[in-house]
Scaffold this motif. Structure first.
Motif, short mmCIF file in Angstrom:
data_model
loop_
_atom_site.label_atom_id
_atom_site.label_comp_id
_atom_site.label_asym_id
_atom_site.label_seq_id
_atom_site.Cartn_x
_atom_site.Cartn_y
_atom_site.Cartn_z
N TYR A 133 -7.98 16.31 -4.10
CA TYR A 133 -8.36 15.11 -3.38
C TYR A 133 -7.71 15.18 -2.00
O TYR A 133 -6.90 16.06 -1.72
CB TYR A 133 -7.88 13.86 -4.13
CG TYR A 133 -6.37 13.72 -4.17
CD1 TYR A 133 -5.69 12.96 -3.21
CD2 TYR A 133 -5.61 14.37 -5.15
CE1 TYR A 133 -4.31 12.87 -3.24
CE2 TYR A 133 -4.24 14.27 -5.17
CZ TYR A 133 -3.59 13.52 -4.22
OH TYR A 133 -2.22 13.43 -4.23
N ALA A 134 -8.06 14.26 -1.13
CA ALA A 134 -7.46 14.20 0.21
C ALA A 134 -6.41 13.10 0.25
O ALA A 134 -6.56 12.05 -0.40
CB ALA A 134 -8.53 13.94 1.26
N GLU A 135 -5.34 13.32 1.01
CA GLU A 135 -4.28 12.32 1.13
C GLU A 135 -4.82 11.02 1.75
O GLU A 135 -5.81 11.03 2.48
CB GLU A 135 -3.15 12.86 2.01
CG GLU A 135 -2.42 14.06 1.42
CD GLU A 135 -3.00 15.38 1.88
OE1 GLU A 135 -4.22 15.42 2.19
OE2 GLU A 135 -2.25 16.38 1.94
N LYS A 136 -4.14 9.91 1.46
CA LYS A 136 -4.60 8.60 1.92
C LYS A 136 -4.65 8.48 3.44
O LYS A 136 -5.37 7.64 3.98
CB LYS A 136 -3.71 7.49 1.35
CG LYS A 136 -4.01 7.14 -0.10
CD LYS A 136 -3.24 5.90 -0.52
CE LYS A 136 -3.58 5.50 -1.96
NZ LYS A 136 -5.00 5.13 -2.12
N ILE A 137 -3.88 9.31 4.12
CA ILE A 137 -3.89 9.25 5.58
C ILE A 137 -5.26 9.58 6.13
O ILE A 137 -5.62 9.22 7.24
CB ILE A 137 -2.81 10.20 6.16
CG1 ILE A 137 -2.60 9.93 7.65
CG2 ILE A 137 -3.18 11.66 5.93
CD1 ILE A 137 -1.45 10.70 8.25
N PHE A 138 -6.06 10.29 5.31
CA PHE A 138 -7.41 10.64 5.73
C PHE A 138 -8.40 9.65 5.13
O PHE A 138 -8.66 9.66 3.93
CB PHE A 138 -7.76 12.06 5.28
CG PHE A 138 -6.85 13.10 5.87
CD1 PHE A 138 -6.89 13.40 7.21
CD2 PHE A 138 -5.94 13.76 5.06
CE1 PHE A 138 -6.04 14.35 7.75
CE2 PHE A 138 -5.10 14.73 5.59
CZ PHE A 138 -5.15 15.01 6.94
N GLU B 217 -0.68 13.76 12.87
CA GLU B 217 -1.54 13.92 14.04
C GLU B 217 -2.97 14.28 13.68
O GLU B 217 -3.87 14.20 14.52
CB GLU B 217 -0.97 15.01 14.97
CG GLU B 217 0.32 14.62 15.66
CD GLU B 217 0.75 15.68 16.67
OE1 GLU B 217 -0.10 16.53 17.04
OE2 GLU B 217 1.93 15.68 17.06
N MET B 218 -3.20 14.68 12.44
CA MET B 218 -4.51 15.22 12.08
C MET B 218 -5.65 14.21 12.16
O MET B 218 -6.77 14.58 12.58
CB MET B 218 -4.45 15.85 10.69
CG MET B 218 -3.54 17.07 10.61
SD MET B 218 -3.85 18.30 11.91
CE MET B 218 -5.53 18.76 11.53
N PHE C 46 -7.58 14.40 15.36
CA PHE C 46 -8.51 15.52 15.53
C PHE C 46 -9.82 15.27 14.78
O PHE C 46 -10.89 15.66 15.25
CB PHE C 46 -7.86 16.82 15.05
CG PHE C 46 -6.76 17.31 15.94
CD1 PHE C 46 -7.05 17.92 17.16
CD2 PHE C 46 -5.43 17.15 15.58
CE1 PHE C 46 -6.03 18.37 17.99
CE2 PHE C 46 -4.41 17.60 16.40
CZ PHE C 46 -4.71 18.21 17.61
N TYR C 47 -9.72 14.60 13.63
CA TYR C 47 -10.93 14.28 12.88
C TYR C 47 -11.78 13.25 13.63
O TYR C 47 -13.01 13.31 13.59
CB TYR C 47 -10.58 13.79 11.48
CG TYR C 47 -10.04 14.88 10.59
CD1 TYR C 47 -10.88 15.89 10.12
CD2 TYR C 47 -8.70 14.93 10.24
CE1 TYR C 47 -10.40 16.91 9.33
CE2 TYR C 47 -8.21 15.95 9.44
CZ TYR C 47 -9.06 16.94 8.99
OH TYR C 47 -8.57 17.96 8.21
N LYS C 48 -11.13 12.32 14.29
CA LYS C 48 -11.88 11.35 15.10
C LYS C 48 -12.64 12.03 16.23
O LYS C 48 -13.73 11.60 16.61
CB LYS C 48 -10.93 10.28 15.65
CG LYS C 48 -10.42 9.29 14.63
CD LYS C 48 -9.52 8.26 15.27
CE LYS C 48 -9.00 7.26 14.23
NZ LYS C 48 -8.11 6.24 14.83
N LEU C 49 -12.05 13.08 16.76
CA LEU C 49 -12.67 13.81 17.85
C LEU C 49 -13.94 14.53 17.41
O LEU C 49 -14.87 14.72 18.20
CB LEU C 49 -11.67 14.83 18.40
CG LEU C 49 -12.16 15.83 19.45
CD1 LEU C 49 -12.49 15.10 20.76
CD2 LEU C 49 -11.09 16.90 19.70
N GLN D 100 -12.44 18.82 0.82
CA GLN D 100 -12.20 17.44 0.40
C GLN D 100 -11.76 16.58 1.58
O GLN D 100 -12.18 15.43 1.70
CB GLN D 100 -11.14 17.39 -0.72
CG GLN D 100 -11.68 17.73 -2.09
CD GLN D 100 -11.61 19.21 -2.40
OE1 GLN D 100 -11.46 20.03 -1.50
NE2 GLN D 100 -11.72 19.57 -3.67
N THR D 101 -10.90 17.13 2.43
CA THR D 101 -10.43 16.36 3.59
C THR D 101 -11.58 16.09 4.55
O THR D 101 -11.74 14.97 5.05
CB THR D 101 -9.31 17.11 4.31
OG1 THR D 101 -8.27 17.41 3.37
CG2 THR D 101 -8.72 16.25 5.41
#
Length: 407
Positions: free
Chosen positions: A198-203, A282-283, A286-289, A312-313
């Motif tokens: 799974y992906a961490e909650k930060i994502f 910080e990741m 980058f995903y927003k970008l 998953q992320t």
């Protein structure tokens, strides 16, 4: 439960086991991690952990015990010493760590030898071993260049098979891993269960935040090593270097980061940027970008069995995925209908699907929605821990542990 986790890598190294352990503690369990000294991916042990400093820590409620290891350095000899030093020092520590643990959870990446300290603990205290397999051995090292006909490969094959057979239950992150265990290692299938990451909650699902509305931003995030074939992205960027509306972003560190940066320099590319290793916090930026995320893997039968955790992320943040990949990762992207794929290492084809993705704007939103939907239905955190606890309970009910010998 009182859980002993064995993994050569742990915080501040960025692996999902950090989040798993934090979640276990949050759910009321006692967790101790037997691990090494932080040196991944740079290869040098962090200065704050040298000279016997910080050998015991409490991190997010997790008790961390660090064992000596030689830094990965550069080259196969240093890497072998890294693997060997952790195996020996952690095995010795396992003899004296205490018998009060209910179960041993091995988070198995490379190398397979990180399982040996858990086997030592099992033989000493008669406890059950649960292995979470994220990397197939010996073929993950064969994919790095060791010939299957070589003496080294055959030795690693025998060692890997014995190690896997000592384990009481194996959970795999890819459905195709089960094929490998049955076909190559001849491991009994009833000992193997599917437990995707799974992906961490930060994502969490994010919207695109373009600094320039006229530019399509493509992001790769993760390790840059032999298996990831990030040079395929660099070569695809070279095919598209005349396009001012495309920008590539490569985020991560690893053994081949320098090689990829040099290749980009040699090709005089202005459309690709390397950010190096960045903290997990910080990741999300980058995903927003990103308008879409990139994934590449080396062209290899057994590497194609892998479902990289970045899938998953990427899905958790609701991003379309463009991949130069074969096998399990391609199957998941196709099933989810969340992007486009071409064959592994085919940089011309990757440039082609990037162009197709940009031209067909009508599908971009649908890819994004499909990506997030598939994640919620197949890879979410709640399902992961429900299944993990169920597997733990099954093993604990089988106590006392029988001393089964490998075959």
């Amino acid at each position: 439960m009182n859980i002993l986790v064995v993994c050569q890598y742990y915080y501040p190294e960025q692996f999902r086991i950090n989040d798993i352990c934090k979640h276990l503690v949050r759910d009321g369990h006692s967790v101790t991690v037997l691990t090494g000294l932080p040196n991944y991916p740079g290869g040098k042990v962090s200065s704050e952990y040298r000279w016997f400093r910080k050998r015991k820590e409490i991190i997010n409620g997790v008790r961390v015990i660090r064992c000596f290891e030689i830094g990965r350095g550069k080259g196969s000899i240093h890497l072998a010493l890294n693997y060997l030093s952790f195996m020996i020092s952690a095995s010795l520590r396992a003899l004296f760590i205490g018998k009060d643990f209910d179960i041993v959870f091995i988070n198995q990446l490379s190398p397979i030898t990180m399982v040996v300290p858990a086997i030592v603990y099992k033989k000493t205290y008669n406890k059950k071993l649960f292995l979470y397999c994220l990397d197939l051995w010996p073929d993950s090292i064969a994919a790095a260049g060791i010939q299957r006909e070589s003496v080294i490969y055959n030795l690693l094959y025998r060692v890997s098979k014995k190690i896997y057979n000592y384990v009481d239950k194996i959970a795999v992150t890819s459905k195709s891993f089960s094929i490998y265990f049955e076909k190559v290692l001849k491991i009994r299938s009833h000992n193997i269960v599917y437990l995707p990451q799974y992906a961490e909650k930060i994502f969490d699902k994010v919207e695109v935040n373009r600094p320039d509305k006229n530019v399509t931003n493509l992001v790769f995030a993760g390790n840059i090593g032999e298996m990831q074939s990030v040079e395929t992205i660099v070569l695809a960027a070279n095919e598209l270097k005349q396009r001012e509306d495309i920008q590539f972003h490569v985020v991560g560190g690893g053994s081949l980061l320098g090689k990829c940066k040099q290749l980009s320099k040699d090709l005089n590319l202005a459309n690709i940027r390397f950010y190096g290793q960045r903290p997990l916090t910080e990741m999300p930026g980058f995903y927003k970008l990103a308008d879409a995320m990139l994934i590449t893997l080396k062209k290899n039968e057994f590497i194609s069995y892998t479902l990289p955790g970045k899938i998953q992320t990427y899905m958790a943040v609701g991003k379309p995925i463009l991949g130069s990949i074969d096998g399990e990762a391609k199957r998941v992207i196709d099933d989810a209908q969340c992007g486009l794929c071409c064959e592994a290492e085919d940089y011309n084809a990757l440039a082609g699907i990037i162009d197709e993705f940009i031209r067909d704007k009508s599908k971009q939103k649908q890819y994004s929605e499909n990506s997030y939907k598939y994640y919620r239905e197949n890879f979410n955190e709640l399902v992961f821990f429900e299944k993990l606890y169920s597997l733990f309970s099954e093993l604990m009910e089988e106590q006392p542990c029988s001393q089964t010998k490998p075959y």
